[in-house]
Enzyme design. Structure first.
Site, PDB file in Angstrom:
ATOM      1  N   LYS A 280       0.861  -1.190   0.000  1.00 50.21           N
ATOM      2  CA  LYS A 280       0.000   0.000   0.000  1.00 50.21           C
ATOM      3  C   LYS A 280       0.905   1.251   0.000  1.00 50.21           C
ATOM      4  O   LYS A 280       1.866   1.315   0.763  1.00 50.21           O
ATOM      5  CB  LYS A 280      -0.909  -0.035   1.243  1.00 50.21           C
ATOM      6  CG  LYS A 280      -2.128   0.857   1.148  1.00 50.21           C
ATOM      7  CD  LYS A 280      -3.209   0.449   2.134  1.00 50.21           C
ATOM      8  CE  LYS A 280      -4.375   1.419   2.065  1.00 50.21           C
ATOM      9  NZ  LYS A 280      -5.552   0.973   2.786  1.00 50.21           N
ATOM     10  N   GLU A 365     -20.232  -4.442   9.652  1.00 49.18           N
ATOM     11  CA  GLU A 365     -21.157  -3.602  10.430  1.00 49.18           C
ATOM     12  C   GLU A 365     -22.276  -4.420  11.056  1.00 49.18           C
ATOM     13  O   GLU A 365     -22.676  -4.155  12.203  1.00 49.18           O
ATOM     14  CB  GLU A 365     -21.736  -2.492   9.544  1.00 49.18           C
ATOM     15  CG  GLU A 365     -20.738  -1.401   9.151  1.00 49.18           C
ATOM     16  CD  GLU A 365     -19.803  -1.796   8.009  1.00 49.18           C
ATOM     17  OE1 GLU A 365     -20.005  -2.876   7.406  1.00 49.18           O
ATOM     18  OE2 GLU A 365     -18.863  -1.033   7.720  1.00 49.18           O
ATOM     19  N   ARG A 393     -26.078  -1.177   6.417  1.00 44.70           N
ATOM     20  CA  ARG A 393     -25.895  -2.625   6.294  1.00 44.70           C
ATOM     21  C   ARG A 393     -26.423  -3.413   7.484  1.00 44.70           C
ATOM     22  O   ARG A 393     -26.493  -4.633   7.430  1.00 44.70           O
ATOM     23  CB  ARG A 393     -24.404  -2.914   6.212  1.00 44.70           C
ATOM     24  CG  ARG A 393     -23.798  -2.342   4.983  1.00 44.70           C
ATOM     25  CD  ARG A 393     -22.732  -3.242   4.512  1.00 44.70           C
ATOM     26  NE  ARG A 393     -22.617  -3.148   3.081  1.00 44.70           N
ATOM     27  CZ  ARG A 393     -21.680  -3.745   2.399  1.00 44.70           C
ATOM     28  NH1 ARG A 393     -20.796  -4.482   3.034  1.00 44.70           N
ATOM     29  NH2 ARG A 393     -21.626  -3.640   1.104  1.00 44.70           N
TER      30      ARG A 393
HETATM   31  C1  LIG Z   1     -19.374  -1.340   4.282  1.00 46.21           C
HETATM   32  C2  LIG Z   1     -18.147  -0.501   4.347  1.00 46.21           C
HETATM   33  N1  LIG Z   1     -17.566  -0.282   5.539  1.00 46.21           N
HETATM   34  C3  LIG Z   1     -16.462   0.472   5.604  1.00 46.21           C
HETATM   35  C4  LIG Z   1     -15.912   1.011   4.479  1.00 46.21           C
HETATM   36  C5  LIG Z   1     -14.733   1.926   4.589  1.00 46.21           C
HETATM   37  N2  LIG Z   1     -13.560   1.379   3.919  1.00 46.21           N
HETATM   38  C6  LIG Z   1     -13.221   1.724   2.681  1.00 46.21           C
HETATM   39  S1  LIG Z   1     -11.828   1.017   2.146  1.00 46.21           S
HETATM   40  C7  LIG Z   1     -11.664   0.194   3.601  1.00 46.21           C
HETATM   41  C8  LIG Z   1     -10.485  -0.699   3.789  1.00 46.21           C
HETATM   42  C9  LIG Z   1     -10.375  -1.668   2.688  1.00 46.21           C
HETATM   43  O1  LIG Z   1      -9.227  -2.429   2.845  1.00 46.21           O
HETATM   44  P1  LIG Z   1      -8.791  -3.328   1.647  1.00 46.21           P
HETATM   45  O2  LIG Z   1      -9.952  -3.998   1.062  1.00 46.21           O
HETATM   46  O3  LIG Z   1      -7.690  -4.186   2.135  1.00 46.21           O
HETATM   47  O4  LIG Z   1      -8.274  -2.294   0.560  1.00 46.21           O
HETATM   48  P2  LIG Z   1      -6.950  -1.404   0.597  1.00 46.21           P
HETATM   49  O5  LIG Z   1      -7.378  -0.034   0.956  1.00 46.21           O
HETATM   50  O6  LIG Z   1      -6.002  -2.002   1.541  1.00 46.21           O
HETATM   51  O7  LIG Z   1      -6.458  -1.443  -0.802  1.00 46.21           O
HETATM   52  C10 LIG Z   1     -12.684   0.501   4.479  1.00 46.21           C
HETATM   53  C11 LIG Z   1     -12.809  -0.008   5.838  1.00 46.21           C
HETATM   54  C12 LIG Z   1     -16.577   0.767   3.269  1.00 46.21           C
HETATM   55  N3  LIG Z   1     -16.153   1.300   2.127  1.00 46.21           N
HETATM   56  N4  LIG Z   1     -17.664   0.009   3.231  1.00 46.21           N
END
Ligand SMILES: Cc1ncc(C[n+]2csc(CCOP(=O)(O)OP(=O)(O)O)c2C)c(N)n1
Ligand SMILES: CC(=O)[C@@H](O)[C@H](O)COP(=O)(O)O
Ligand SMILES: [Mg+2]
Length: 676
Positions: A280, A365, A393
């Site tokens: 990342k 959630e 959700r």
């Molecule tokens: C239902 C929901 N909860 C929380 C989020 C906030 N959110 C967006 S990206 C993320 C982390 C995602 O991590 P990952 O899938 O590993 O992607 P990375 O950013 O590491 O590439 C979160 C918690 C969301 N988009 N949707």
């Protein structure tokens, strides 16, 4: 310039192999520059540059379908599908979205924004392909964070039944927004380094071989059973056991290695998971060092990584963070829960101070809500801090697990109202509607930062389900002197007929036609009396509206405070003493505060009609009291639309909920009343 050669989908296939690394570098430079100007999701995008390039080299777009989970990492995909110019307007009103959008390009196969949907959607595409006789390939790209969401497992479970090819790319950067959590994260950690795995495999065999006679026999027996061999030789056993082929792990910054593995993956008849390891923030030192800070960033200076605009005032999340720290100190029963949003919801401090009472449950959630219900049933005082749009959700969990049992869970609903640049998927404009429909749920909204603090303190000791909704961004620090004690179900009157009040005690009693004694709508020479009933963030707007209108009309300003239960006593009073009640909320009209107020007053009007049997107490004809005068209502709310991305102030204007538009709408309503 390699990037200049990319004008449309599949142009990358014309780039010489030797030039691909130059292209990757140029893409990174481009993304850093563009995101530094207006902000966006940088770290995740920098991490998937080579992965996206490899996918665009191997697959054919738009025929093949790539589905991005969350979609915040789709910037390189946008670049490689001819949307370079769009980056000048990234996440701005009318400009290019920060997420995949089908209406933006036919290379965007599925709209996303919320997490953990990509495998379900991809599987849908794959199943449809079987029915329609198409032959496109389907690839879902899901992060290790998104793979903590339950929906992903429901989809994997289902995907195992598929008999045609479906590729799931697991983009594992060992990070969610902040540190990834949970058993699956640990499992991926074990798989992550092939070397470590090879070492373990050899280690197991060697150790067993060391046991005289029995050890050798055990190794032999394990080798003879198919699954035993897999246990020793195949790292992704968890997926394999589910019936999903596992390939990898592969270096997500090595394009050739990924092309090789995609070729293999494409041969599988069924679902196949390709485990890709990426870093990342790769290629920009500040983002590599602080991936969480650069997950989603405001505009920043490229040289230093520092924000262009320094924040000088607290936002609501900071206020929540402080009050949670205080409550945590005071009461050991207070526990805090987040669904992977420790930074965004301001729970980091609580985590640091009370690690044993802090729970990050991953992007889950629904589970977070039922987990909170369990904590509450066991006697704790759980506070679940969650963004309004993500709480959508967990509707059933709130209803079924918390509210039927009337459990004391506090919902700190952050990012309620318009959030801005993230757009449709993230606007927190439905919570008043979905929360209001749940029996036993109490809903509050603070007008300013002090009130948020008071409300959180009130909520944790309330003893029943309760939600406090507050917006993204700067906390309002006006109306400081209005800090009447919070009383369950009671609104706060800030000014009455242009006269500023201090607390509920000062409201004039209802007598006949109200404080001034005028009875009817301007028709007896009096001015139309307005009452502005504003919810949370709209109190500031209502204050501005009042400033604009106070010379024209006597105006009452009410901070609603409790959306549920409504302060019906005050509503009765206002309906009798004012001509036009204006409800103001940053929520959709449908099911919001305004609609509930209208319904309440309509019922009252109906009950008061001639011949109606059930008149409210005190209003019976001949009881000596006047029939109540029924004011008209104007609802200011968000219409029945999805609100796109853009600066919040711009969006408010577009939606007609900024103070100038509201003042104008009120003038229009008054004109209509006067002529009718
Ligand atoms: C239902 C929901 N909860 C929380 C989020 C906030 N959110 C967006 S990206 C993320 C982390 C995602 O991590 P990952 O899938 O590993 O992607 P990375 O950013 O590491 O590439 C979160 C918690 C969301 N988009 N949707
Ligand atoms: C993609 C996503 O869901 C999050 O990264 C979100 O954009 C965070 O929003 P805030 O900037 O309001 O924390
Ligand atoms: Mg990740």
């Amino acid at each position: 310039m390699a990037l200049e050669k990319i004008e449309k989908p599949n142009d990358i296939k014309q780039i010489e192999e030797a030039e691909l690394s130059v292209l990757a570098e140029e893409i990174r430079e481009f993304l850093i520059r563009r995101v530094s100007e207006h902000g966006g999701h940088l770290a995740s995008n920098l991490g998937v540059v080579e992965l996206t390039m490899a996918m665009h080299l191997y697959f054919q777009l738009p025929e093949d379908k790539i589905i991005w989970d969350v979609g915040h990492q789709s910037y390189t995909h946008k670049l490689l599908t001819g949307r370079k110019e769009g980056f000048e307007t990234l996440r701005q009103f009318g400009g290019m979205s920060g997420f995949p959008k089908r209406k933006e390009s036919d290379c965007d196969s599925f709209d996303t924004g919320h997490s953990s949907t990509s495998i379900s959607a991809g599987l849908g595409y794959a199943a449809a392909r079987e029915l329609t006789g198409d032959s496109y390939r389907v690839v879902s790209v899901i992060g290790d964070g998104a793979l903590t969401g339950g929906m992903a497992y429901e989809a994997l479970n289902n995907a195992a039944l598929l008999e045609t090819n479906f590729i799931i790319v697991l983009n594992d950067n060992n990070m969610s927004i902040s540190e990834n959590v949970g058993g699956l994260s640990s499992h991926l950690g074990n798989l992550r380094t092939a070397e470590a795995y090879q070492g373990l495999k050899t280690g197991v065999t060697n150790s067993l071989n060391k046991i005289p006679v029995y050890g050798e026999r055990m190794v032999e027996r394990i080798r003879r059973t198919k699954s035993g061999i897999k246990q020793l030789l195949i790292p992704g056993m968890l997926f394999e056991n589910m019936g999903i082929t596992y390939l990898g792990p592969v270096d997500g910054h090595d394009i050739n290695a990924m092309l090789r593995i995609f070729r293999e993956a494409a041969k599988v008849n069924g679902a196949v998971l390709v485990h890709v390891m990426t870093q990342k923030g790769r290629g920009y030192l500040p983002a590599e060092r602080h991936p969480a800070r650069f997950h989603g960033t405001d505009a920043f200076e490229i040289e230093t990584g520092l924000p262009k605009k320094r924040r000088t005032t607290a936002n609501y999340t900071d206020v929540f963070s402080t009050v949670m720290r205080k409550l945590g100190e005071r009461d050991t029963k207070v526990a805090a829960i987040t669904a992977a949003m420790e930074d965004g919801t301001g729970l980091k401090r609580f985590h640091n101070m009370f690690p044993e009472r802090f729970f990050d449950v991953g992007i889950a959630e629904g589970h977070a809500v039922t987990f909170a219900a369990g904590l509450a049933a066991a006697g704790l005082k759980p506070v679940l801090a969650v963004y309004s749009s993500f709480l959508q959700r967990a509707y059933d969990q709130m209803l079924h697990d918390v509210c039927i049992q009337d459990l004391p869970v506090t919902f700190a609903v952050d990012r309620a109202g318009l959030v801005g640049s993230d757009g449709e998927t993230h606007q927190g404009i439905f919570d008043l509607s979905y929360l209001s429909s749940i029996p036993n749920m109490t809903i509050m909204a603070p007008k300013n930062k002090w009130e948020l603090s008071d409300m959180v303190k009130f909520a944790v000791n309330f003893g029943h389900p309760i939600a406090i909704r507050y917006p993204r961004g700067q906390a309002y620090d006006g109306l400081k002197e209005h800090r009447a004690k919070i009383i369950y179900g009671k609104s706060e009157v800030i000014c009455w007929n242009n006269q500023i009040l201090q607390g509920m005690m000062d409201i004039p009693a209802v007598q006949g036609g109200g404080p001034s004694g005028e009875l009817s709508l301007g028709s007896k020479g009096g001015k139309v009396k307005l009452a502005l009933l504003a919810v949370g963030s709209m109190v500031k707007t209502a204050e501005e509206v009042w400033q604009q209108l106070k010379e024209e009309y006597p105006c009452t300003l009410v901070n609603v405070r409790f959306v549920k239960p409504m302060d019906t006593e005050l509503l009765d009073n206002l309906a009798e003493t004012h001509d036009l009640l204006v409800t103001m909320e940053e929520n959709v009209l449908s099911g919001g505060f305004g609609e509930h107020a209208v319904r309440y007053l309509e019922n009252l009007r109906c009950q008061n009609a001639e011949g109606c049997q059930s008149k409210p107490k005190g209003w019976e004809n001949g009881s000596g009291k006047e029939k109540p005068r029924q004011a008209r209502i104007l609802n200011i709310a968000i219409p029945d639309v999805y609100v796109e991305h853009g600066n919040v102030e711009v969006l408010r204007k577009e939606l007609g909920i900024d103070s100038e538009s509201v003042a104008e709408r009120i003038r229009e309503a008054v004109r209509a009343l006067e002529t009718n």
